[in-house]
Design a protein around this motif. Structure first.
Motif, PDB file in Angstrom:
ATOM      1  N   ILE A 202       0.859  -1.182   0.000  1.00 31.53           N
ATOM      2  CA  ILE A 202       0.000   0.000   0.000  1.00 31.53           C
ATOM      3  C   ILE A 202       0.897   1.234   0.000  1.00 31.53           C
ATOM      4  CG2 ILE A 202      -1.863   1.188   1.224  1.00 31.53           C
ATOM      5  CD1 ILE A 202      -2.234  -1.674   2.662  1.00 31.53           C
ATOM      6  N   TYR A 203       0.723   2.090  -0.999  1.00 28.93           N
ATOM      7  CA  TYR A 203       1.577   3.263  -1.182  1.00 28.93           C
ATOM      8  C   TYR A 203       0.838   4.523  -0.731  1.00 28.93           C
ATOM      9  CZ  TYR A 203       4.491   0.210  -4.020  1.00 28.93           C
ATOM     10  OH  TYR A 203       5.303  -0.812  -4.457  1.00 28.93           O
ATOM     11  N   PRO A 204       1.152   5.034   0.473  1.00 29.14           N
ATOM     12  CA  PRO A 204       0.463   6.231   0.972  1.00 29.14           C
ATOM     13  C   PRO A 204       0.790   7.474   0.135  1.00 29.14           C
ATOM     14  CG  PRO A 204       1.750   5.169   2.719  1.00 29.14           C
ATOM     15  CD  PRO A 204       2.106   4.512   1.432  1.00 29.14           C
TER      16      PRO A 204
ATOM     17  N   TRP B 123      -1.758   6.168  -3.177  1.00 26.40           N
ATOM     18  CA  TRP B 123      -1.469   6.164  -4.605  1.00 26.40           C
ATOM     19  C   TRP B 123      -1.935   4.860  -5.242  1.00 26.40           C
ATOM     20  CZ3 TRP B 123      -0.308  10.520  -6.794  1.00 26.40           C
ATOM     21  CH2 TRP B 123       0.476  11.476  -6.141  1.00 26.40           C
ATOM     22  N   ALA B 124      -1.600   3.754  -4.580  1.00 30.25           N
ATOM     23  CA  ALA B 124      -1.909   2.445  -5.151  1.00 30.25           C
ATOM     24  C   ALA B 124      -1.934   1.397  -4.057  1.00 30.25           C
ATOM     25  CB  ALA B 124      -0.860   2.064  -6.197  1.00 30.25           C
ATOM     26  N   LEU B 125      -2.629   0.318  -4.360  1.00 34.40           N
ATOM     27  CA  LEU B 125      -2.619  -0.869  -3.534  1.00 34.40           C
ATOM     28  C   LEU B 125      -2.429  -2.041  -4.480  1.00 34.40           C
ATOM     29  CD1 LEU B 125      -4.911  -1.873  -0.655  1.00 34.40           C
ATOM     30  CD2 LEU B 125      -4.467  -3.457  -2.508  1.00 34.40           C
ATOM     31  N   SER B 126      -1.398  -2.812  -4.242  1.00 32.19           N
ATOM     32  CA  SER B 126      -1.153  -3.997  -5.051  1.00 32.19           C
ATOM     33  C   SER B 126      -1.215  -5.219  -4.178  1.00 32.19           C
ATOM     34  CB  SER B 126       0.226  -3.929  -5.716  1.00 32.19           C
ATOM     35  OG  SER B 126       0.257  -2.896  -6.651  1.00 32.19           O
TER      36      SER B 126
ATOM     37  N   PRO C  46       6.353   1.501   0.535  1.00 37.02           N
ATOM     38  CA  PRO C  46       5.042   0.891   0.724  1.00 37.02           C
ATOM     39  C   PRO C  46       4.897   0.300   2.122  1.00 37.02           C
ATOM     40  CG  PRO C  46       6.436  -0.578  -0.529  1.00 37.02           C
ATOM     41  CD  PRO C  46       7.211   0.705  -0.345  1.00 37.02           C
ATOM     42  N   VAL C  47       3.667   0.274   2.581  1.00 38.57           N
ATOM     43  CA  VAL C  47       3.313  -0.452   3.794  1.00 38.57           C
ATOM     44  C   VAL C  47       2.928  -1.850   3.324  1.00 38.57           C
ATOM     45  CG1 VAL C  47       1.691  -0.593   5.714  1.00 38.57           C
ATOM     46  CG2 VAL C  47       2.482   1.652   4.902  1.00 38.57           C
ATOM     47  N   LEU C  48       3.563  -2.862   3.903  1.00 35.83           N
ATOM     48  CA  LEU C  48       3.279  -4.242   3.504  1.00 35.83           C
ATOM     49  C   LEU C  48       2.416  -4.918   4.556  1.00 35.83           C
ATOM     50  CD1 LEU C  48       6.802  -5.271   2.216  1.00 35.83           C
ATOM     51  CD2 LEU C  48       4.874  -4.388   0.901  1.00 35.83           C
TER      52      LEU C  48
END
Length: 112
Positions: A7-9, A58-61, A94-96
């Motif tokens: 998760i990209y804050p 920004w994004a969640l992968s 990213p937060v993993l």
């Protein structure tokens, strides 16, 4: 199935190149991790918060692996290379998070 979310804050002063992330980095990650058990990658790109302001993320992968051992092995072998590519598309760490999908149908959807 193991799901690892990246998760990209959207932090003040941060940037995120969505085109590079989707068009180049995701293919790079897939090629790098597939031999070590990656099953799929799913991407969600932030477009806005509910009130129309910029998205909080920004994004969640999601990286899908069969199990934790496969993920750990892939990261031991490829993690530094994968994370070393991040400056090409972002300046955000990213937060993993390791997650489980709960898929229980609700019998109340569509009922008054």
């Amino acid at each position: 199935m193991l799901r690892v979310s990246a998760i990209y804050p959207n932090q003040p002063g941060s940037h995120f190149d969505c085109d590079d992330y989707v068009d180049r980095h995701t293919g790079f990650a897939r090629e790098l991790l597939s031999p070590y058990g990656l099953r799929d990658i799913r991407i969600t790109l932030g477009t806005a918060a509910l009130d129309g302001t910029p998205p909080p993320y920004w994004a969640l992968s999601e990286l899908l692996f069969e199990d934790r051992d496969s993920f750990d092995r892939a990261m031991d072998i490829c993690g530094a290379t994968l994370m070393g590519d991040a400056p090409h598309y972002t300046n955000v760490d990213p937060v993993l998070q390791v997650s489980s999908l709960i898929d229980k149908p609700s019998d109340k959807i569509g009922q008054p």
